[in-house]
Design a protein around this motif. Structure first.
Motif, short mmCIF file in Angstrom:
data_model
loop_
_atom_site.label_atom_id
_atom_site.label_comp_id
_atom_site.label_asym_id
_atom_site.label_seq_id
_atom_site.Cartn_x
_atom_site.Cartn_y
_atom_site.Cartn_z
N ASP A 47 -24.62 40.91 8.21
CA ASP A 47 -24.28 40.76 6.80
C ASP A 47 -23.96 42.11 6.18
O ASP A 47 -22.96 42.26 5.46
CB ASP A 47 -25.47 40.11 6.10
CG ASP A 47 -25.16 39.70 4.67
OD1 ASP A 47 -23.99 39.47 4.36
OD2 ASP A 47 -26.12 39.62 3.88
N ASP A 48 -24.78 43.11 6.47
CA ASP A 48 -24.57 44.44 5.90
C ASP A 48 -23.26 45.06 6.39
O ASP A 48 -22.52 45.68 5.61
CB ASP A 48 -25.74 45.36 6.26
CG ASP A 48 -27.01 45.00 5.51
OD1 ASP A 48 -26.95 44.13 4.62
OD2 ASP A 48 -28.07 45.57 5.83
N LEU A 49 -22.98 44.91 7.68
CA LEU A 49 -21.76 45.48 8.22
C LEU A 49 -20.52 44.89 7.57
O LEU A 49 -19.54 45.58 7.28
CB LEU A 49 -21.70 45.26 9.74
CG LEU A 49 -22.59 46.17 10.59
CD1 LEU A 49 -22.60 45.69 12.04
CD2 LEU A 49 -22.12 47.61 10.52
N VAL A 50 -20.55 43.56 7.32
CA VAL A 50 -19.39 42.89 6.74
C VAL A 50 -19.29 43.18 5.25
O VAL A 50 -18.22 43.49 4.73
CB VAL A 50 -19.46 41.38 7.00
CG1 VAL A 50 -18.33 40.65 6.27
CG2 VAL A 50 -19.37 41.10 8.50
N ASP A 51 -20.41 43.08 4.53
CA ASP A 51 -20.38 43.19 3.07
C ASP A 51 -20.33 44.62 2.56
O ASP A 51 -19.75 44.88 1.51
CB ASP A 51 -21.61 42.50 2.47
CG ASP A 51 -21.47 40.99 2.44
OD1 ASP A 51 -20.34 40.50 2.63
OD2 ASP A 51 -22.48 40.30 2.24
N LEU A 102 -20.86 33.87 11.92
CA LEU A 102 -19.85 34.91 11.70
C LEU A 102 -18.58 34.33 11.08
O LEU A 102 -17.89 35.00 10.30
CB LEU A 102 -19.52 35.62 13.01
CG LEU A 102 -20.66 36.44 13.64
CD1 LEU A 102 -20.16 37.22 14.85
CD2 LEU A 102 -21.31 37.38 12.64
N GLU A 103 -18.28 33.08 11.40
CA GLU A 103 -17.12 32.44 10.78
C GLU A 103 -17.33 32.31 9.27
O GLU A 103 -16.41 32.51 8.48
CB GLU A 103 -16.86 31.07 11.38
CG GLU A 103 -15.60 30.40 10.83
CD GLU A 103 -15.35 29.03 11.42
OE1 GLU A 103 -14.17 28.63 11.45
OE2 GLU A 103 -16.31 28.35 11.85
N GLY A 104 -18.55 31.99 8.86
CA GLY A 104 -18.85 31.94 7.43
C GLY A 104 -18.66 33.29 6.78
O GLY A 104 -18.12 33.38 5.66
N THR A 109 -14.77 37.20 3.63
CA THR A 109 -13.82 38.32 3.60
C THR A 109 -12.42 37.84 3.21
O THR A 109 -11.63 38.61 2.67
CB THR A 109 -13.74 39.02 4.98
OG1 THR A 109 -13.17 38.13 5.94
CG2 THR A 109 -15.13 39.47 5.43
N GLU A 110 -12.13 36.56 3.49
CA GLU A 110 -10.82 36.01 3.14
C GLU A 110 -10.72 35.64 1.66
O GLU A 110 -9.62 35.36 1.17
CB GLU A 110 -10.54 34.76 3.98
CG GLU A 110 -10.38 35.03 5.47
CD GLU A 110 -10.34 33.74 6.29
OE1 GLU A 110 -10.58 32.66 5.70
OE2 GLU A 110 -10.05 33.81 7.49
N ARG A 171 -19.21 37.42 -11.77
CA ARG A 171 -18.98 38.81 -12.19
C ARG A 171 -18.51 39.68 -11.03
O ARG A 171 -17.91 40.74 -11.24
CB ARG A 171 -20.25 39.38 -12.83
CG ARG A 171 -20.54 38.80 -14.21
CD ARG A 171 -21.70 39.48 -14.90
NE ARG A 171 -22.98 39.10 -14.34
CZ ARG A 171 -23.70 38.05 -14.76
NH1 ARG A 171 -23.24 37.27 -15.72
NH2 ARG A 171 -24.87 37.77 -14.21
N ALA A 172 -18.78 39.24 -9.80
CA ALA A 172 -18.30 39.95 -8.62
C ALA A 172 -16.96 39.40 -8.15
O ALA A 172 -16.47 39.82 -7.09
CB ALA A 172 -19.33 39.85 -7.50
N GLY A 173 -16.40 38.46 -8.90
CA GLY A 173 -15.10 37.90 -8.54
C GLY A 173 -15.17 36.79 -7.51
O GLY A 173 -14.17 36.45 -6.90
N ARG A 174 -16.37 36.22 -7.32
CA ARG A 174 -16.54 35.15 -6.33
C ARG A 174 -16.89 33.85 -7.03
O ARG A 174 -17.63 33.84 -8.01
CB ARG A 174 -17.65 35.52 -5.33
CG ARG A 174 -17.33 36.72 -4.48
CD ARG A 174 -18.41 36.91 -3.43
NE ARG A 174 -18.10 38.01 -2.53
CZ ARG A 174 -18.74 38.25 -1.39
NH1 ARG A 174 -19.72 37.46 -1.01
NH2 ARG A 174 -18.40 39.27 -0.63
#
Length: 346
Positions: A47-51, A102-104, A109-110, A171-174
């Motif tokens: 999670d940390d590596l991706v986010d 990992l797909e989630g 990221t998409e 607020r984070a655009g999600r």
């Protein structure tokens, strides 16, 4: 490095995890605490590596490569990879479950949009249903009906997360609320992202998600009754503590924009005392078919004779009585992306 020192690193990561999961962890058997904390540690660093990394897509490529090495029996020279490699061997943890997780992450990221409740549950199956099924596998669960209920529990928790974090996410655009439901209720999704505010219309959407979460919590209760006896209190604690977050959203008049639903310490103590009484028997829930979005997780479970044999996890501790800290069903993965640093969690 030794298995014990590797596990110590996993425990260190756990110490920054969810408070609800940490509390629930004390009700799990020691062998499960060890395996679960190792699984949590990998999910946390992934999670940390991706986010938090500069290149999320490359991070996902790297994570898949690390899984390749783990499943080939030659993990990277990293304590968490070594521990997960041993967990994979001991529990015969199917690779497809970690790939689904990992797909989630990849969907995040998409910047994927979710238009229907079914699509939101598709996402929940990947980032949370996977964790429910993997935890059940660590407990030695083999039958598909119980694994399906474990996936239901994970998705229920993710729906609860979404309702609690709707303001922070916006607020984070999600946006993880179903856009079609928002439009039906009279909330324009893009306008909401630009200026998230509570409203009676938004409340209608949150009510529908929390109702679906509650339906799945009820299904999961019967699945919990099918778990090994020593595992039931910890999973039931996590289920009830997490469901209480949803109830706190209700108590806050569904305002998840200007405040965050936090379960008080006194209420947590009440819930834990209530563990003396487990869920009422409802065997008919075990006959409920697996949810469509979760079926691919169940399909990832092997049908081989070898996989069906009971496994005996190894002891990572320096002493047999060592109390390992652990992670329980699912981490609140979106907070790291929103805040950019670890936040104290419920």
């Amino acid at each position: 490095m030794t298995p014990y020192t590797d596990m110590s690193e996993c425990r260190r990561l756990l110490s920054h995890g969810s408070r609800s999961f940490y509390i629930a962890s004390h009700f799990l058997p020691r062998a499960l605490r060890e395996s679960a904390s190792g699984l949590y540690a990998f999910c946390r660093i992934a999670d940390d590596l991706v986010d938090l990394g500069d290149d999320p897509r490359q991070a996902l490529v790297t994570l898949h490569q690390r899984l390749n090495q783990i499943y080939d029996g030659r993990p990277e020279n990293h304590p968490i990879d070594r521990v997960l490699s041993q967990i994979v061997i001991d529990h015969k943890l199917p690779r497809g479950l970690l790939d689904a997780l990992l797909e989630g992450f990849e969907w995040d990221t998409e910047g994927r949009d979710y238009h229907t409740l079914a699509e939101v549950c598709d996402y929940g199956a990947r980032v949370a249903g996977t964790v429910g099924v993997m935890m059940a596998v660590l407990m030695g669960v083999k039958d598909h009906a119980t694994l399906a209920r474990a996936a239901d529990l994970g998705v229920a928790m993710q729906l609860t997360n979404i309702c609690r974090d709707v303001g922070e996410d916006a607020r984070a655009g999600r946006l993880y609320l179903p856009r079609d439901l928002m439009q039906e209720a009279g909330v324009d999704p893009e306008a909401f992202l630009r200026n998230p505010v509570p409203s009676p219309q938004l409340t209608q959407v949150l009510k529908k998600l929390l109702a679906e979460a509650e339906r799945r919590y009820q299904l999961a209760d019967e699945g919990i009754r099918q778990l090994p006896r020593g595992c039931r209190p910890g999973i039931l604690a996590a289920r009830r503590l997490y469901a209480e977050i949803g109830q706190t959203v209700v108590d806050n008049n569904y305002d998840s924009i200007s405040q965050r639903a936090v379960v008080s310490r006194a209420r947590k103590i009440q819930i834990l005392i209530g563990l003396i009484r487990g869920p009422a028997a409802a065997p008919e829930y075990m006959l409920e078919p697996c949810a469509t979005e979760n079926q691919f997780l169940i399909d990832a479970i092997p049908h081989t004779e070898d996989w069906q044999r009971p496994s005996r996890p190894r002891d990572f501790s320096a002493k047999a009585e060592w109390m390992l800290e652990l992670f329980m069903v699912m981490k609140e993965r979106d907070e790291m992306a929103i805040h950019g640093q670890p936040q104290e969690r419920d």
